[in-house]
Design a protein around this motif. Structure first.
Motif, PDB file in Angstrom:
ATOM      1  N   GLN A  19       0.756  -1.223  -0.022  1.00 48.62           N
ATOM      2  CA  GLN A  19      -0.012  -0.101   0.089  1.00 48.62           C
ATOM      3  C   GLN A  19       0.717   1.060  -0.041  1.00 48.62           C
ATOM      4  OE1 GLN A  19      -3.815  -1.378   2.725  1.00 48.62           O
ATOM      5  NE2 GLN A  19      -2.494   0.210   3.305  1.00 48.62           N
ATOM      6  N   GLU A  20       1.967   1.333   0.717  1.00 52.94           N
ATOM      7  CA  GLU A  20       2.843   2.509   0.866  1.00 52.94           C
ATOM      8  C   GLU A  20       3.512   2.646  -0.490  1.00 52.94           C
ATOM      9  OE1 GLU A  20       1.672   0.578   4.839  1.00 52.94           O
ATOM     10  OE2 GLU A  20       2.829  -0.301   2.903  1.00 52.94           O
ATOM     11  N   ARG A  21       3.894   1.765  -0.924  1.00 55.36           N
ATOM     12  CA  ARG A  21       4.622   1.942  -2.358  1.00 55.36           C
ATOM     13  C   ARG A  21       3.788   2.570  -3.280  1.00 55.36           C
ATOM     14  NH1 ARG A  21       8.835  -2.420  -4.233  1.00 55.36           N
ATOM     15  NH2 ARG A  21       9.522  -0.513  -5.080  1.00 55.36           N
ATOM     16  N   VAL A  22       2.323   1.895  -3.321  1.00 58.11           N
ATOM     17  CA  VAL A  22       1.377   2.139  -4.397  1.00 58.11           C
ATOM     18  C   VAL A  22       1.178   3.739  -4.240  1.00 58.11           C
ATOM     19  CG1 VAL A  22      -0.950   2.127  -5.329  1.00 58.11           C
ATOM     20  CG2 VAL A  22       0.877   0.045  -5.114  1.00 58.11           C
ATOM     21  N   HIS A  23       0.887   3.909  -2.779  1.00 53.55           N
ATOM     22  CA  HIS A  23       0.592   5.399  -2.506  1.00 53.55           C
ATOM     23  C   HIS A  23       1.780   6.583  -2.872  1.00 53.55           C
ATOM     24  CE1 HIS A  23      -1.218   8.164   0.645  1.00 53.55           C
ATOM     25  NE2 HIS A  23      -1.552   8.787  -0.414  1.00 53.55           N
ATOM     26  N   ALA A  24       3.014   6.095  -2.479  1.00 49.35           N
ATOM     27  CA  ALA A  24       3.986   7.029  -3.166  1.00 49.35           C
ATOM     28  C   ALA A  24       4.089   7.278  -4.553  1.00 49.35           C
ATOM     29  CB  ALA A  24       5.148   6.409  -2.514  1.00 49.35           C
ATOM     30  N   LEU A  25       3.700   5.953  -5.339  1.00 43.60           N
ATOM     31  CA  LEU A  25       3.532   6.232  -6.798  1.00 43.60           C
ATOM     32  C   LEU A  25       2.536   7.312  -7.418  1.00 43.60           C
ATOM     33  CD1 LEU A  25       5.350   5.036  -8.978  1.00 43.60           C
ATOM     34  CD2 LEU A  25       3.525   3.082  -9.042  1.00 43.60           C
TER      35      LEU A  25
END
Length: 134
Positions: free
Chosen positions: A45-51
């Motif tokens: 979730q965190e990586r997708v949010h950052a993207l």
């Protein structure tokens, strides 16, 4: 077993995208069962949010669908107010799946196709047609 290499997510998975109002969903589906644990570990979730933070995304939720070897991400406030309000060329968010598939992840080398530009899914289909699966 080989070491880990950095590669784009599209090398081991494909994606679909959809929208409802100002909310978008993106599903990531493994080409092969061996890729599923890698996707679970790497596509958070965190990586997708950052993207997608640059698009104004305020929250991302990840849903796991293990029997489908898929993840579904729901992104809030991803479409500039919604399909009818947005001035973006991609008002339905269809190309967002391509952005997610460009995410660089750590993948065991043996899961990647041997030829540059080939996806693991194409490699799997070719081997299947030839009668030999790995």
């Amino acid at each position: 077993m080989s070491g880990l290499v950095r590669a784009a997510l599209h090398r081991i998975a494909h994606a679909r995208s959809g929208d409802k109002g100002n909310r978008q969903n993106i599903s990531v589906i493994a080409y092969r069962p061996e890729a599923w644990p890698v996707i679970l570990r790497e596509v958070t979730q965190e990586r997708v949010h950052a993207l997608f933070r640059h698009r104004g995304v305020t929250a991302v939720r990840r849903y796991e669908l293990p029997r489908l070897m898929a993840l579904n991400f729901v992104l809030d406030d991803a479409l500039e107010g919604g399909v009818n309000a947005a001035l973006a060329l991609d008002s339905h968010g269809k190309t967002a799946s391509f952005r997610l598939l460009s995410l660089e992840i750590d993948v065991p080398a043996e899961l990647l196709p041997e030829r540059p530009g080939e996806t693991a899914g194409a490699l799997h289909q070719t081997k299947q047609k030839m009668g030999g699966l790995t």
